[in-house]
Enzyme design. Structure first.
Site, PDB file in Angstrom:
ATOM      1  N   HIS A  30      25.721  -1.853  15.352  1.00 17.99           N
ATOM      2  CA  HIS A  30      24.518  -2.729  15.947  1.00 17.99           C
ATOM      3  C   HIS A  30      24.532  -4.025  15.795  1.00 17.99           C
ATOM      4  O   HIS A  30      24.327  -4.792  16.576  1.00 17.99           O
ATOM      5  CB  HIS A  30      23.312  -2.077  15.234  1.00 17.99           C
ATOM      6  CG  HIS A  30      22.851  -0.738  15.169  1.00 17.99           C
ATOM      7  ND1 HIS A  30      22.561  -0.271  16.613  1.00 17.99           N
ATOM      8  CD2 HIS A  30      22.522   0.367  14.652  1.00 17.99           C
ATOM      9  CE1 HIS A  30      22.384   1.168  16.701  1.00 17.99           C
ATOM     10  NE2 HIS A  30      22.296   1.323  15.452  1.00 17.99           N
ATOM     11  N   HIS A  48      28.820   2.335  11.539  1.00 15.47           N
ATOM     12  CA  HIS A  48      27.658   2.277  12.359  1.00 15.47           C
ATOM     13  C   HIS A  48      26.744   1.124  12.419  1.00 15.47           C
ATOM     14  O   HIS A  48      26.298   0.707  13.506  1.00 15.47           O
ATOM     15  CB  HIS A  48      27.058   3.620  12.019  1.00 15.47           C
ATOM     16  CG  HIS A  48      25.850   4.144  13.052  1.00 15.47           C
ATOM     17  ND1 HIS A  48      26.112   5.071  13.994  1.00 15.47           N
ATOM     18  CD2 HIS A  48      24.702   3.563  12.975  1.00 15.47           C
ATOM     19  CE1 HIS A  48      24.830   5.211  14.672  1.00 15.47           C
ATOM     20  NE2 HIS A  48      24.221   4.328  14.187  1.00 15.47           N
ATOM     21  N   GLU A  49      25.991   0.986  11.340  1.00 12.28           N
ATOM     22  CA  GLU A  49      25.039   0.018  11.266  1.00 12.28           C
ATOM     23  C   GLU A  49      25.920  -1.405  11.567  1.00 12.28           C
ATOM     24  O   GLU A  49      25.294  -2.374  12.170  1.00 12.28           O
ATOM     25  CB  GLU A  49      24.688  -0.343   9.941  1.00 12.28           C
ATOM     26  CG  GLU A  49      24.058   0.980   9.421  1.00 12.28           C
ATOM     27  CD  GLU A  49      22.885   1.531  10.265  1.00 12.28           C
ATOM     28  OE1 GLU A  49      22.261   0.663  10.970  1.00 12.28           O
ATOM     29  OE2 GLU A  49      22.653   2.590  10.273  1.00 12.28           O
ATOM     30  N   HIS A  83      26.786  -5.845  18.216  1.00  8.95           N
ATOM     31  CA  HIS A  83      26.076  -6.027  19.753  1.00  8.95           C
ATOM     32  C   HIS A  83      25.036  -7.301  19.838  1.00  8.95           C
ATOM     33  O   HIS A  83      25.046  -7.850  20.640  1.00  8.95           O
ATOM     34  CB  HIS A  83      25.413  -4.756  19.810  1.00  8.95           C
ATOM     35  CG  HIS A  83      24.880  -4.535  21.216  1.00  8.95           C
ATOM     36  ND1 HIS A  83      24.118  -3.072  21.376  1.00  8.95           N
ATOM     37  CD2 HIS A  83      25.124  -5.133  22.402  1.00  8.95           C
ATOM     38  CE1 HIS A  83      23.669  -3.430  22.671  1.00  8.95           C
ATOM     39  NE2 HIS A  83      24.448  -4.241  23.221  1.00  8.95           N
TER      40      HIS A  83
END
Length: 841
Positions: free
Chosen positions: A618, A614-615, A621
């Site tokens: 980011h 999940h991290e 992105h």
């Protein structure tokens, strides 16, 4: 979690610069140690009030068959070292030692934190600040004096550079002051942060920047000359000016500043001091059958001549009691204690809500929700949010009704009472009972003798992420030696992100191991955004160096980025995104060794694997965005789009073809049996509808609290209970009178009126996983989770734009679905109707 502002928004500085701290706070967890609080978080009552021990990320589609594990790489892109530097402390120490004499300029100078030449000692933080503010003042003067067409054409880029200069200080210092274990550096970073923040407040007392931006936007020859990205940034900045009351009379502007300050202070106090009405709940020892005997013994005390179990009212232990204690009356006592905030906590919450309502009215908005949703949100109004949540609730309702009936049937069978009803304090107990019975009924599997975590050493997971990104985007992680001074702790590993076409594209600092003085909350931080550095900026530094000299820099390129990493790909100079990932994974003790004699590496649960994925979503992105302005770089996109890439990555963490890239036993190299993962996923899916309904209701509550009709006599408890009775599925038990759980809803401070965003992005991520990555499956017509064409489509339609293109256009292009391109209320309702979970096969 990425751009929810904690502090008052400023007219031209990106809101995410001012908002990281709130997202790193935890709920009140009772009088337990920091480490115990971290452990309790895995079982404690979530923001929904339910006490599920599983991640919502586990709610996935049907389980694909096991596929062969393939750990192949190439000589060119060998990642053996990548695994070693995370799994073997000695290997990292030896590797990092190779960087002791390294400096970017090739001299003997000490390396600064993050490679920033100013930050070689605590005093350097203020030198860095003053240098940045001096540059900022020159830009303010330049914008204020703009008069020609060319000068007005430069206004957007000048304001973006102004924002970047201040974000360089604020982002870095905010991260450092809450992460570094060095007290002197903490204080220096805090002082630098405060000085920069004060300067921003001074800028907000003048309207000159707003006036000049307005003139530029109103000049057709200027507007037509700007790129799509520049126009987007101009509109964002103009809206930020409007929301900061820059056009109001002086008295109103003064009140705006006062209200903003009060909201920050009251909100911080609300989060920091939230507490239950009763700190402990006393339970008769004889009535605690089912509770873990170790916990019962540890919390056993003598009271009035009898033995009682005294549990912290809001804690992991109390949540465990709700799930395991057989006596319904005891569970009821625990429930009331865990769902009743103190009067002071509720007063602070209602004070914050009232202050926000006044702020919105002062700024000319119908409500605080109207005000907040105008700022970089895909849902542009409260009505759009309502349409989304109502459609989502309708989609979820059938699932909830079935789950409630299952729980009721289990209670009736267990109690032998066919006429009993399901109470609020029954849900967790009977959900846990059904899950345990499912585990007991499952046939034993030989491969399950080994814990699943032994297939997920941190090093192999990092290998897997690098291999996944290489296949999807042509990116890989390359360990980089860090000389003393570059990182804030010896445990921090630096990775360079390398593109097969563009070379070095980002710097990633990984602070992933547990420390006693470290927050247990996983987080992604953009310490410095990507931004194109114009040639005239480099020229300015060249002239300065030629005229005055600078002991820190001999190269104008290095001076333009404070000595931090740069790219010159394609003749364009860019400051590379510098990213920090912080997690809290536990390394094994020193006496726990491999058979080879090495220390055992950090072994992750599958939930922790999802957290890291999940991290990293980011981070990728930020890495893949190809904007030239930092205002819209990477995760600086619409707030309700920011969690889409990271939530999507959780699907990859559970996909068999992705796990086949890396998931193997840390010592034997044997591949994981995917069915073992699949069993956990199936268990986690049980009662996902109930958990999601709780989140939907809280998103609705957030809208109620920040909507119209919030007056002096607003009662947050009545509003919460009324909403539950209106919005929850028939048969779902609701909070009884006498409780006031909303006092523990700490996200109301950071996410005011935008709490729906995570649900929104979960729906979009589910849709992207199905429509773009074919639910991970490979067919004759579609690739799956590892298909380069699918990765490039996601990159080119969404990730590369950051916030520089309309978010609805990006999502519409990604899904190849023109129905949502308009981004209106109908589009929001359509997204809600898709639901969070696909139909099972």
């Amino acid at each position: 979690m990425i751009k929810i502002a904690r502090r008052p928004q400023t007219s031209w500085v990106c809101t995410q610069c001012l908002g990281h701290l709130q997202r790193r706070r935890t709920f009140y967890a009772g009088p337990v140690s920091r480490r115990k609080a971290a452990a309790a978080a895995t079982t404690a009552t979530t923001a929904t009030g339910s006490s599920s021990t599983v991640s919502t990320a586990h709610t996935r589609s049907s389980i694909p068959p096991t596929i062969p594990t393939t750990h192949s790489t190439s000589d060119q892109h060998d990642d053996t070292t990548l695994r070693a530097v995370f799994d073997d402390a000695a290997a990292w120490k030896a590797f990092s030692a190779s960087g002791k004499n390294y400096t970017a300029a090739g001299s003997k100078k000490k390396v600064g934190l993050f490679g920033n030449a100013y930050l070689t000692e605590p005093a350097g933080f203020m030198r860095f600040t003053h240098a940045s503010l001096n540059s900022a003042q020159r830009i303010v003067a330049k914008v204020a004096s703009a008069a020609t067409l060319d000068e007005y054409r430069a206004v957007v880029r000048d304001l973006d550079r102004l924002s970047d200069l201040l974000c360089r200080v604020i982002d870095l210092c905010d991260f450092v002051r809450t992460t570094t274990p060095d007290a002197a550096i903490q204080q220096a970073a805090s002082d630098a942060w405060a000085t920069t923040y004060q300067y921003m407040n001074q800028l907000n007392t003048t309207s000159v920047l707003n006036d000049q931006l307005g003139r530029a936007m109103d000049t057709p020859k200027v507007w037509s000359s700007w790129s799509e990205e520049e126009r987007t940034v101009a509109e964002m900045l103009k809206l930020d000016f409007t929301k900061s009351a820059v056009n109001l009379p002086q008295a109103s502007r003064d009140r705006f500043v006062e209200l903003s300050q009060c909201i920050g202070e009251v909100g911080t106090q609300f989060v920091d001091t939230m507490a239950p009405a009763q700190p402990w709940v006393d339970l008769p020892s004889t009535s605690c059958r089912g509770l873990d005997p170790t916990i019962a013994k540890h919390f056993s005390v003598q009271k009035a001549g009898r033995r009682v179990v005294r549990l912290p009212a809001v804690s992991g232990q109390a949540s465990l009691g709700l799930r395991t204690i057989h006596d319904e009356d005891v569970r009821k006592s625990i429930y009331y204690a865990t769902r009743t905030a103190s009067r002071q906590t509720v007063r602070l919450l209602e004070n914050m809500i009232g202050l926000r309502a006044e702020l919105a009215q002062l700024s000319g908005f119908e409500s605080y929700a109207h005000m907040a949703l105008r700022d970089r949100m895909m849902a542009k109004s409260p009505e759009s949010v309502r349409q989304f949540l109502q459609a989502l609730a309708a989609n979820n309702g059938t699932t909830v009704r079935g789950e409630i009936q299952e729980l009721l049937a289990k209670k009736q069978k267990t109690t032998g009472d066919a006429h009993t009803s399901l109470a609020a304090w029954d849900k967790d107990y009977y959900m846990s009972l059904v899950r345990r019975e499912a585990v007991s009924a499952a046939p034993p599997r030989k491969s399950h003798n080994l814990p699943l975590s032994e297939y997920f050493s941190l090093g192999t997971v990092m290998q897997g992420l690098s291999r996944l990104f290489q296949r999807l985007y042509g990116l890989r992680f390359v360990p980089h030696a860090t000389p003393p001074g570059e990182t804030w702790h010896p445990d921090v590993r630096r990775l360079d992100v390398v593109s097969e076409t563009e070379g070095h594209v980002a710097v990633l600092y990984c602070d992933l191991f547990y420390r006693e003085d470290k927050s247990p909350n996983p987080a992604h931080f953009t310490v410095r955004c990507s931004r194109e550095i114009a040639q005239h900026e480099i020229g300015e530094h060249a002239q300065s160096l030629a005229a005055d000299g600078d002991p820190l820099f001999t190269d104008p390129l290095a001076a333009a980025n404070d000595g931090m990493a740069l790219s010159t790909y394609g003749g364009v100079v860019k400051q590379l995104p510098t990213i920090a990932l912080v997690c809290d994974f536990t390394k094994e003790s020193g006496d726990s060794l491999f058979s080879s004699g090495k220390e055992k590496p950090a072994l992750l649960t599958h939930h922790e694997v999802e957290t890291l994925f999940h991290e990293m979503g980011h981070a990728v992105h930020s890495v893949l965005a190809r904007t030239s302005l930092q205002t819209v770089s990477g995760t600086r996109c619409a707030t309700d789009l920011a969690e889409l890439p990271s939530t999507l990555m959780e699907h990859f963490a559970s996909d068999p073809s992705v796990l086949a890239l890396f998931a193997r036993h840390y010592e034997t190299g044997a591949p994981v049996d995917y069915e073992q993962v699949a069993e956990g996923l199936r268990r986690a899916r049980r009662f996902e509808g109930i958990d999601d309904e709780s989140q939907i209701v809280l998103a609705m509550l957030d809208q109620v609290y920040h909507g119209t009709g919030v007056g002096d006599k607003f009662n947050s408890t009545q509003a919460f209970h009324s909403l539950q009775r209106r919005a929850m599925t028939e048969g779902s038990p609701v909070d009884p009178s006498g409780t006031c759980w909303q006092g523990f809803f700490g996200h109301l401070f950071g996410y005011g009126s935008t709490y729906y965003s995570y649900l929104f992005d979960r729906v979009l991520a589910e849709r992207v996983w199905g429509e773009v990555f074919n639910n991970g499956s490979v067919t004759d017509s579609k690739g799956g989770a590892l298909d380069r064409a699918n990765g490039e489509h996601l990159r080119d339609s969404l990730l590369r734009w950051g916030g520089g293109r309309d978010a609805w256009r990006c999502v519409s292009d990604t899904l190849r679905d023109p129905r949502i391109a308009a981004g209106d209320e109908a589009a929001m309702a359509l997204v809600g109707s898709w639901g969070i979970h696909r139909k099972r096969q």
